[in-house]
Structures are given as structure tokens and as C-alpha cells.
Write a protein that holds these residues in place. Structure first.
Motif, PDB file in Angstrom:
ATOM      1  N   CYS A   1       0.838  -1.204   0.000  1.00 49.74           N
ATOM      2  CA  CYS A   1       0.000   0.000   0.000  1.00 49.74           C
ATOM      3  C   CYS A   1       0.868   1.248   0.000  1.00 49.74           C
ATOM      4  O   CYS A   1       2.084   1.188   0.211  1.00 49.74           O
ATOM      5  N   VAL A   2       0.205   2.373  -0.225  1.00 48.50           N
ATOM      6  CA  VAL A   2       0.830   3.682  -0.085  1.00 48.50           C
ATOM      7  C   VAL A   2      -0.046   4.506   0.853  1.00 48.50           C
ATOM      8  O   VAL A   2      -1.269   4.559   0.684  1.00 48.50           O
ATOM      9  N   LEU A   3       0.582   5.111   1.850  1.00 48.76           N
ATOM     10  CA  LEU A   3      -0.124   6.043   2.732  1.00 48.76           C
ATOM     11  C   LEU A   3       0.183   7.459   2.275  1.00 48.76           C
ATOM     12  O   LEU A   3       1.351   7.857   2.225  1.00 48.76           O
ATOM     13  N   GLU A   4      -0.858   8.223   1.949  1.00 44.93           N
ATOM     14  CA  GLU A   4      -0.692   9.605   1.523  1.00 44.93           C
ATOM     15  C   GLU A   4      -1.217  10.538   2.598  1.00 44.93           C
ATOM     16  O   GLU A   4      -2.288  10.308   3.173  1.00 44.93           O
ATOM     17  N   LYS A   5      -0.478  11.580   2.873  1.00 39.59           N
ATOM     18  CA  LYS A   5      -0.927  12.595   3.819  1.00 39.59           C
ATOM     19  C   LYS A   5      -2.201  13.255   3.294  1.00 39.59           C
ATOM     20  O   LYS A   5      -2.296  13.576   2.107  1.00 39.59           O
ATOM     21  N   LEU A   6      -3.192  13.436   4.162  1.00 37.74           N
ATOM     22  CA  LEU A   6      -4.431  14.094   3.774  1.00 37.74           C
ATOM     23  C   LEU A   6      -4.157  15.575   3.574  1.00 37.74           C
ATOM     24  O   LEU A   6      -3.672  16.262   4.487  1.00 37.74           O
ATOM     25  N   MET A   7      -4.460  16.084   2.393  1.00 38.50           N
ATOM     26  CA  MET A   7      -4.150  17.463   2.038  1.00 38.50           C
ATOM     27  C   MET A   7      -5.401  18.341   2.132  1.00 38.50           C
ATOM     28  O   MET A   7      -6.526  17.845   2.024  1.00 38.50           O
ATOM     29  N   PRO A   8      -5.210  19.659   2.323  1.00 35.59           N
ATOM     30  CA  PRO A   8      -6.353  20.581   2.379  1.00 35.59           C
ATOM     31  C   PRO A   8      -6.937  20.815   0.986  1.00 35.59           C
ATOM     32  O   PRO A   8      -6.712  21.845   0.346  1.00 35.59           O
ATOM     33  N   LEU A   9      -7.701  19.852   0.521  1.00 35.42           N
ATOM     34  CA  LEU A   9      -8.188  19.825  -0.861  1.00 35.42           C
ATOM     35  C   LEU A   9      -9.233  20.907  -1.102  1.00 35.42           C
ATOM     36  O   LEU A   9     -10.200  21.037  -0.348  1.00 35.42           O
ATOM     37  N   ARG A  10      -9.053  21.655  -2.179  1.00 32.34           N
ATOM     38  CA  ARG A  10     -10.035  22.658  -2.586  1.00 32.34           C
ATOM     39  C   ARG A  10     -10.742  22.268  -3.875  1.00 32.34           C
ATOM     40  O   ARG A  10     -11.891  22.616  -4.098  1.00 32.34           O
ATOM     41  N   ALA A  11     -10.054  21.589  -4.760  1.00 36.33           N
ATOM     42  CA  ALA A  11     -10.644  21.181  -6.040  1.00 36.33           C
ATOM     43  C   ALA A  11      -9.727  20.127  -6.665  1.00 36.33           C
ATOM     44  O   ALA A  11      -8.633  19.838  -6.152  1.00 36.33           O
ATOM     45  N   GLU A  12     -10.187  19.534  -7.772  1.00 37.32           N
ATOM     46  CA  GLU A  12      -9.395  18.556  -8.513  1.00 37.32           C
ATOM     47  C   GLU A  12      -9.405  18.921  -9.990  1.00 37.32           C
ATOM     48  O   GLU A  12     -10.380  19.480 -10.497  1.00 37.32           O
ATOM     49  N   CYS A  13      -8.318  18.596 -10.659  1.00 39.96           N
ATOM     50  CA  CYS A  13      -8.243  18.856 -12.090  1.00 39.96           C
ATOM     51  C   CYS A  13      -7.427  17.765 -12.752  1.00 39.96           C
ATOM     52  O   CYS A  13      -6.798  16.940 -12.081  1.00 39.96           O
TER      53      CYS A  13
ATOM     54  N   GLY B   1       1.370   7.768 -26.859  1.00 38.64           N
ATOM     55  CA  GLY B   1      -0.068   7.566 -26.750  1.00 38.64           C
ATOM     56  C   GLY B   1      -0.707   8.723 -26.020  1.00 38.64           C
ATOM     57  O   GLY B   1      -0.143   9.819 -25.932  1.00 38.64           O
ATOM     58  N   VAL B   2      -1.906   8.477 -25.492  1.00 37.34           N
ATOM     59  CA  VAL B   2      -2.634   9.473 -24.720  1.00 37.34           C
ATOM     60  C   VAL B   2      -2.458   9.164 -23.239  1.00 37.34           C
ATOM     61  O   VAL B   2      -2.623   8.027 -22.801  1.00 37.34           O
ATOM     62  N   LEU B   3      -2.123  10.188 -22.464  1.00 37.70           N
ATOM     63  CA  LEU B   3      -1.877  10.054 -21.029  1.00 37.70           C
ATOM     64  C   LEU B   3      -2.684  11.103 -20.288  1.00 37.70           C
ATOM     65  O   LEU B   3      -2.708  12.275 -20.682  1.00 37.70           O
ATOM     66  N   CYS B   4      -3.351  10.695 -19.203  1.00 35.47           N
ATOM     67  CA  CYS B   4      -4.052  11.638 -18.337  1.00 35.47           C
ATOM     68  C   CYS B   4      -3.373  11.662 -16.978  1.00 35.47           C
ATOM     69  O   CYS B   4      -3.067  10.607 -16.408  1.00 35.47           O
ATOM     70  N   VAL B   5      -3.119  12.859 -16.467  1.00 39.75           N
ATOM     71  CA  VAL B   5      -2.564  13.018 -15.126  1.00 39.75           C
ATOM     72  C   VAL B   5      -3.544  13.853 -14.304  1.00 39.75           C
ATOM     73  O   VAL B   5      -4.000  14.913 -14.749  1.00 39.75           O
ATOM     74  N   GLU B   6      -3.866  13.351 -13.117  1.00 37.78           N
ATOM     75  CA  GLU B   6      -4.817  14.018 -12.227  1.00 37.78           C
ATOM     76  C   GLU B   6      -4.063  14.770 -11.133  1.00 37.78           C
ATOM     77  O   GLU B   6      -3.045  14.295 -10.625  1.00 37.78           O
ATOM     78  N   TYR B   7      -4.613  15.928 -10.759  1.00 38.26           N
ATOM     79  CA  TYR B   7      -3.999  16.795  -9.758  1.00 38.26           C
ATOM     80  C   TYR B   7      -5.020  17.210  -8.705  1.00 38.26           C
ATOM     81  O   TYR B   7      -6.222  17.307  -8.973  1.00 38.26           O
ATOM     82  N   PHE B   8      -4.504  17.491  -7.487  1.00 36.68           N
ATOM     83  CA  PHE B   8      -5.281  18.143  -6.442  1.00 36.68           C
ATOM     84  C   PHE B   8      -4.921  19.627  -6.443  1.00 36.68           C
ATOM     85  O   PHE B   8      -3.756  19.996  -6.642  1.00 36.68           O
ATOM     86  N   LEU B   9      -5.917  20.464  -6.210  1.00 40.86           N
ATOM     87  CA  LEU B   9      -5.682  21.877  -5.912  1.00 40.86           C
ATOM     88  C   LEU B   9      -5.846  22.035  -4.409  1.00 40.86           C
ATOM     89  O   LEU B   9      -6.924  21.755  -3.864  1.00 40.86           O
TER      90      LEU B   9
END
Length: 406
Positions: free
Chosen positions: A193-205, A265-273
Motif C-alpha cells: 500500500c501507499v499512505l498519503e498525507k491528507l491534504m487541504p483539498l479545494r478542487a481537482e483537475c 499515446g494518450v496520457l491523463c494526469v490528475e492533480y489536487f488543488l
């Protein structure tokens, strides 16, 4: 990927066989790739074990076999001039076997990285160090009890995610403290698994790019995404959706991620704001998908080149030119829940006639035989002359469907 000259639409070989593009996977993304390829003049071949797979139903050839079946892979290679994939969990060794015979995009090594969250985040960290400037959330890989015990205190609260085979919110759990972390790892079967720190999320893109074997790379506009229960619900792509400076950073970071992978090819990368602590927003890279993406479906009706045509171009070795968005757009994801009114067990067709009476609506259904809650059945693209017009239509469409407002 084996180097080759461009595979021209409508071309035939010495035996008269038409230029054919193969795809591993027969889901809705494969279906839309097949539709784009056929519109450009290619024949298509799909490998998928499901006799009723959406892409297989409309392809020239449907090879019904497991993704690691030697005979099925040989048949796909024999029928195809170049091959792609429509989902990230296709066995990477199968892609490597195909690449020994035909150009394959994306390659097995790229797909293998996208299949493993720890390897994916390590790649993001390398890209950030090399100049992309966009890092993932602070994280720790957890493969053993010793690594679990060694997790830094400042990673909690966090989100524990399985390193492999997680999607649409599956294979993950929010944890507040060490006791919850240990319990969640037990529930997930103590798999890596990977543990990720919970971030102060405002939006996603998200950002979709297409890269050719010659290194040319083009980017689609940045998409603002809203998720419900871990599943994409709404994508907005118009002026004001994302602050321009952040959008430029996200596009540049995505191109860097693709270039450093040697991706084709085609690649999608997702981000947190996220809150930057100074009253503004910052970017955090989340994950990548080595294929077209739900958030890019708006390109079918709002851009001069869709993400699926871009995938065809990249796989066939055709020129990639920067896509141009000609209309503001909003995409609504249509899940099987829409077919089931509260208190009713039988499926009822949603009010497509009323939706299609709204200006700028474009319905895309995936040809799936039956609806069920949570199943992706289609999407509705909404375009218009202004942002206000598109948002007004989206508001009305959401109300007709009984979905939450924008």
C-alpha cells in the motif's frame, strides 16, 4: 515501441488487408477509440474476453480471449499493424510480448509504472526534482509490518491506498491515527500500500496529453473535475474553471511526466488543488492513467480533435497538432443509478428526449446491455457559445436527471 513509418488511413498491404489498429480491452474507452479509428478509415481489432464488450460489438474483429492468452495475443498481433490499450490493468507482460511483433503504445514499462502507486509516485518525485515543480502529496510505501511501524507521524491523518488495482475510490481508506492505519491495512489484506498525507483539498483537475514516438507532445486544456463517492461526476472546461497560472503549470508538469517516461499515446494526469497556506492554491500531482480518461470526454464535442482521435494519431504515427477548444464545455458522467428511480427495482430509461431538447447537449451511450448502480453507462457533453449558457444547460440537465447541482 518498435519504430515504424506512419500507418496511413485507408492503406492496404500486398494482400489487400486494410490498415488495422488493435486495442487491448473492450470497454467504453475502447469503443470510442474504435469509433474514432473507423471514422478515419482504419479497420480495428479488439481483444476482450467478454462477448458483449462495448468495443468488441462494433469492431471489425473481436478476439474473445484472456489478456494473457498466448493464442489470443498472437491473433491480435496478426490482425493489427499497431496496438494500444484502453485500461491500465492490462498485463504489462502481454504488452511486452505484443511489442516484439508490432508497435505498441503505450509501452509495457510505462503501463507497469502506472499500475503501481509506489512506482508512480517515485516517477513524479523524479520529475519534480528534474524541474516539473509539482510533487505528489507526502507519502510512505507500506509493504511490511516494519514499514507500517516506521510511518512518520506527520503523514497522519492520511489515505491508505492499495499499490495496485485500485480505481474509482476502491482499495482505499481514510485513517486518522496509527490504530486506524493498522486496522485499515489488515482490512486491505496487508497487500503493498501507499499512505498519503491528507491534504487541504479545494478542487481537482486533470490534464490529457498526447505524445508521439518522435517526441512531439501536445496538451488538451485543463479539466476541473468533481467527484461523488470517488467516481467522476462532472468535468468543467471553460474560462474561469481553473486559474490560468495553475493551468499552465499543470500542463507543463504533465508534458514533463510524459516526456520523462518516453511515453507514446494518450496520457491523463490528475492533480489536487490545495491550500498553499498563504491564501492561494497550489498543485499536487495525484495519479496518472495511461489511456484516454473520463475527464477528457468533452473533447468529442468541444475540440477540433478529440482525445480518441489523438490516441489514433499517436498509435498510427500520424502528426500530432495542438488541439483547439472551440466551445466552453461541461461533461456529466451517466451512471447506472439513473435507470433506477427511488423505490423501483426495474430499470427505467432516463428522459433522454427532454435532455436532448436542451441546447448544446450531446449524448454518448456505451452500448452496455444492462444498467446497474455505479456502472458507467454513458456521458452527456454540453457545449455552447458562452460559459453562462453552458452552465445554465448543465443546471437544467442535472435537475432532469435528479443529480446534485453544480
Amino acid at each position: 515501441m518498435k519504430e515504424s513509418t506512419p500507418l496511413l488511413p485507408g492503406a492496404t498491404d500486398a494482400s489487400g488487408r486494410p490498415a488495422t489498429l488493435g486495442v487491448m480491452g473492450g470497454g467504453q474507452l475502447g469503443r470510442m477509440f474504435v469509433q474514432a479509428a473507423q471514422a478515419m478509415g482504419y479497420a480495428t481489432a479488439v481483444l476482450d474476453p467478454d462477448a458483449d464488450s462495448p468495443a468488441g460489438l462494433i469492431s471489425h474483429h473481436h478476439i474473445r480471449s484472456a489478456y494473457d492468452d498466448t493464442e489470443g495475443l498472437a491473433r491480435l498481433a496478426a490482425l493489427s499493424d499497431a496496438i494500444t490499450t484502453e485500461f491500465e490493468n492490462v498485463p504489462a507482460p502481454a504488452l511486452a510480448a505484443l511489442a516484439a511483433q508490432r508497435p505498441v503504445a503505450p509501452g509495457a514499462a510505462c503501463v507497469a509504472i502506472a499500475q503501481d502507486r509506489a512506482a508512480e509516485k517515485a516517477h513524479f518525485m523524479r520529475c519534480a526534482a528534474d524541474g516539473s515543480g509539482v510533487r505528489p502529496a507526502p507519502y510512505a510505501a507500506i509493504d511490511t509490518p516494519e514499514q507500517l511501524a516506521a510511518v512518520a507521524d506527520d503523514l497522519l491523518p492520511g489515505i491508505l491506498k492499495t499499490a495496485r488495482l485500485g480505481y474509482d475510490g476502491k482499495g482505499q481508506a481514510r485513517v486518522k491515527d496509527r490504530a486506524e492505519l493498522a486496522a485499515a491495512w489488515d482490512r486491505l489484506g496487508r497487500v503493498p500500500c501507499v499512505l498519503e498525507k491528507l491534504m487541504p483539498l479545494r478542487a481537482e483537475c486533470s490534464v490529457i496529453v498526447a505524445r508521439g514516438a518522435n517526441g512531439d507532445c501536445v496538451s488538451f486544456p485543463v479539466q476541473k473535475n468533481t467527484h461523488h463517492d470517488g467516481i467522476l461526476a462532472v468535468t468543467e472546461v471553460h474560462e474561469g474553471a481553473i486559474e490560468p497560472a495553475l493551468a499552465r503549470r499543470a500542463q507543463a508538469a504533465t508534458i514533463a511526466i510524459a516526456q520523462q517516461l518516453g511515453y507514446v499515446g494518450v496520457l491523463c494526469v490528475e492533480y489536487f488543488l490545495v491550500d498553499d497556506g498563504q491564501g492561494g492554491l497550489d498543485l499536487v500531482v495525484n495519479e496518472m492513467a495511461p489511456r484516454p480518461h473520463n475527464s477528457g470526454h468533452y473533447t468529442q464535442n468541444a475540440c477540433d480533435v478529440s482525445q480518441f482521435e489523438a490516441q489514433v494519431r499517436a498509435v498510427a504515427g500520424l502528426p500530432l497538432r495542438p488541439p483547439v477548444q472551440h466551445s466552453p464545455a461541461i461533461m456529466l458522467n451517466l451512471l447506472g443509478d439513473l435507470w433506477f428511480a427511488p423505490g423501483r427495482e426495474a430499470a427505467v430509461t432516463p428522459p433522454w428526449d427532454a435532455l436532448l431538447a436542451l441546447p448544446g447537449t450531446h449524448l454518448h451511450l456505451y452500448g452496455k446491455a444492462s444498467a446497474r448502480p455505479g456502472r458507467k453507462m454513458g456521458h452527456l457533453n454540453i457545449t455552447g457559445p458562452t460559459v453562462a449558457a453552458v452552465r445554465d444547460t448543465a443546471t437544467k440537465a442535472l435537475a432532469l436527471l435528479g443529480l446534485p447541482p453544480l
